[in-house]
Design a protein around this motif. Structure first.
Motif, mmCIF file in Angstrom:
data_model
loop_
_atom_site.group_PDB
_atom_site.id
_atom_site.type_symbol
_atom_site.label_atom_id
_atom_site.label_comp_id
_atom_site.label_asym_id
_atom_site.label_seq_id
_atom_site.Cartn_x
_atom_site.Cartn_y
_atom_site.Cartn_z
ATOM 1 N N ALA A 13 -6.402 2.177 0.684
ATOM 2 C CA ALA A 13 -7.625 1.395 0.891
ATOM 3 C C ALA A 13 -8.186 0.896 -0.434
ATOM 4 N N TYR A 17 -12.346 3.836 4.076
ATOM 5 C CA TYR A 17 -12.834 4.323 5.374
ATOM 6 C C TYR A 17 -13.229 5.772 5.134
ATOM 7 N N LYS A 20 -16.691 8.688 10.693
ATOM 8 C CA LYS A 20 -16.499 8.094 12.026
ATOM 9 C C LYS A 20 -17.838 7.887 12.730
ATOM 10 N N SER A 106 -0.182 10.083 7.300
ATOM 11 C CA SER A 106 -0.634 9.898 8.686
ATOM 12 C C SER A 106 -0.760 8.417 9.034
ATOM 13 N N SER A 138 -4.677 7.957 14.067
ATOM 14 C CA SER A 138 -5.305 8.186 12.770
ATOM 15 C C SER A 138 -5.938 6.864 12.368
ATOM 16 N N GLY A 139 -7.183 6.925 11.931
ATOM 17 C CA GLY A 139 -7.903 5.687 11.656
ATOM 18 C C GLY A 139 -7.140 4.760 10.722
ATOM 19 N N SER A 140 -6.676 5.315 9.607
ATOM 20 C CA SER A 140 -6.012 4.474 8.607
ATOM 21 C C SER A 140 -4.691 3.895 9.118
ATOM 22 N N ARG A 143 -4.370 0.194 9.909
ATOM 23 C CA ARG A 143 -4.137 -0.758 8.814
ATOM 24 C C ARG A 143 -2.671 -0.847 8.420
ATOM 25 N N ARG A 191 -9.924 14.465 7.832
ATOM 26 C CA ARG A 191 -10.697 14.479 9.075
ATOM 27 C C ARG A 191 -11.882 15.431 8.957
HETATM 28 C C1 2P0 Z 1 -8.859 5.439 3.605
HETATM 29 N N1 2P0 Z 1 -8.802 7.906 3.852
HETATM 30 O O1 2P0 Z 1 -9.572 4.450 3.841
HETATM 31 C C2 2P0 Z 1 -9.576 6.768 3.473
HETATM 32 C C3 2P0 Z 1 -9.993 7.038 2.073
HETATM 33 C C4 2P0 Z 1 -8.851 8.949 2.895
HETATM 34 C C5 2P0 Z 1 -9.802 8.505 1.876
HETATM 35 O O2 2P0 Z 1 -8.254 7.040 5.831
HETATM 36 O O3 2P0 Z 1 -9.284 11.346 10.878
HETATM 37 O O4 2P0 Z 1 -6.026 10.232 7.925
HETATM 38 O O5 2P0 Z 1 -6.944 10.482 11.085
HETATM 39 O O6 2P0 Z 1 -8.880 8.894 11.100
HETATM 40 O O7 2P0 Z 1 -7.105 8.002 8.465
HETATM 41 C C6 2P0 Z 1 -7.595 9.222 5.497
HETATM 42 O O8 2P0 Z 1 -8.117 9.534 6.743
HETATM 43 O O9 2P0 Z 1 -8.295 10.148 9.009
HETATM 44 C C7 2P0 Z 1 -8.236 7.997 5.072
HETATM 45 P P1 2P0 Z 1 -8.347 10.219 10.595
HETATM 46 P P2 2P0 Z 1 -7.254 9.426 8.090
HETATM 47 O O10 2P0 Z 1 -7.629 5.349 3.419
#
Ligand code: 2P0
Length: 325
Positions: A13, A17, A20, A106, A138-140, A143, A191
């Motif tokens: 990123a 992100y 939630k 993830s 997983s949110g990321s 993308r 998370r």
């Molecule tokens: C990101 N991260 O935007 C942020 C920055 C970590 C720090 O997205 O709970 O594994 O599965 O949605 O996507 C890592 O969180 O969390 C993340 P869930 P995810 O890349």
């Protein structure tokens, strides 16, 4: 039985992100913007089997335990509901994200699973629908369906929280270097870390507002040619995200001494005229944003100062089906 194999690349990123709005639907508190990386990816094969009595999950050749398989089953339940099938599936995944890379897998994992499982189940989802499905894992991961540069719109419900590619000025020629300072498992998962931050950090509302505005500003900046403007926004988004964890109760941080030393090194390199900015995720490792013109010089200087593996990444491709048989 159709065995479908998909490949999806990780992403980092530029605007983070972190937090939630809805953990069931995986709606984020703010939009985010990322770069998909060409060097790291996951390949996943899914086969639905009418005779199977449970889902099975093999990762890097190792049959996974009940807990790990349950995460896959929860995700496959969404695919089964969409495809109106009750069949269990065999899932086999290979991570080409070296464990030593210290990068989250993830994002690539659930993006590859979303594409392979939906295709194997006979669904013909659009690219945008795939980003919504991957988001549920997983949110990321939302993308990582698209290559290049991507915005994940926070949205307000399942339909409106999707990711899509954003235009980038090709003259920017961005590169990302992954610097591995520590490859151990992190102590607080993303998370859990974001949930604690949302629940207890008084900085969180300010973060969410600033990150939403920064996402839209980043989309505009990527169409321009001002690398320094983009880099400054990237470094600031990471530091603002990490500030929210320092203000949580109890406070926590993903930084280690080497993280701050590397951040300082990047700032020193910049003071000497190199186009270079740092970003950090939910772990101690640093990723360094630079341009194609400067990347070899940046790599040399980082390698000379740090005893750490460095991988140079360019923008990566879309998630794709690589085999159906
Ligand atoms: C990101 N991260 O935007 C942020 C920055 C970590 C720090 O997205 O709970 O594994 O599965 O949605 O996507 C890592 O969180 O969390 C993340 P869930 P995810 O890349």
């Amino acid at each position: 039985m159709l065995a479908v194999t998909a490949r999806a690349h990780t992403n980092i990123a530029l605007i983070k992100y972190w937090g939630k709005a809805d953990s069931e639907l995986m709606l984020p508190a703010n939009s985010s913007v990322s770069m998909t990386l060409d060097q790291f990816y996951t390949e996943t094969t899914v086969t639905f089997d009418a005779d199977a009595t449970a889902d099975s999950f093999v990762l890097d050749g190792v049959r996974q335990d009940f807990l790990a398989t349950t995460k896959i089953t929860r995700f496959l339940d969404i695919v089964r509901a969409l495809a109106n099938t009750a069949s269990f599936a065999h899932v086999e995944s290979v991570n080409h994200v070296p464990t030593a890379a210290g990068l989250a897998s993830s994002a690539s994992a659930f993006a590859a699973l979303a594409l392979a499982a939906s295709t194997a189940a006979g669904l013909n989802l659009t690219q945008q629908e795939l980003t919504r499905l991957a988001r549920r894992g997983s949110g990321s991961a939302s993308r990582s369906i698209n290559g290049g540069f991507v915005i994940w719109h926070r949205g307000h419900d399942d339909a409106s929280s999707f990711a899509e590619p954003v235009q980038v000025n090709p003259n920017l020629n961005l590169r990302m270097l992954a610097v591995v300072l520590d490859h151990r498992q992190k102590r607080v998962s993303s998370r859990q870390g974001m949930a604690e931050t949302v629940a207890t950090s008084p900085y969180f509302p300010a973060w969410a507002d600033a990150a939403e505005a920064a996402s839209h500003a980043m989309v505009r900046a990527l169409t321009g040619s001002d690398f320094a403007e983009i880099g400054a926004m990237v470094e600031r988004s990471a530091l603002m995200m990490h500030a929210t964890t320092l203000a949580a109760n109890p406070p926590f941080t993903y930084f280690q001494p080497e993280t701050l030393a590397t951040l300082q090194l990047v700032q020193d390199m910049r003071a000497k005229g190199l186009p270079v900015y740092a970003t950090m995720d939910a772990g101690p490792n640093v990723k360094v944003l630079t341009t194609a013109d400067a990347v070899l010089q940046v790599q040399d200087q980082l390698a000379a100062a740090l005893n750490a593996p460095i991988t140079v990444c360019a923008p990566g491709p879309d998630a794709q089906i690589i085999k159906e048989e």
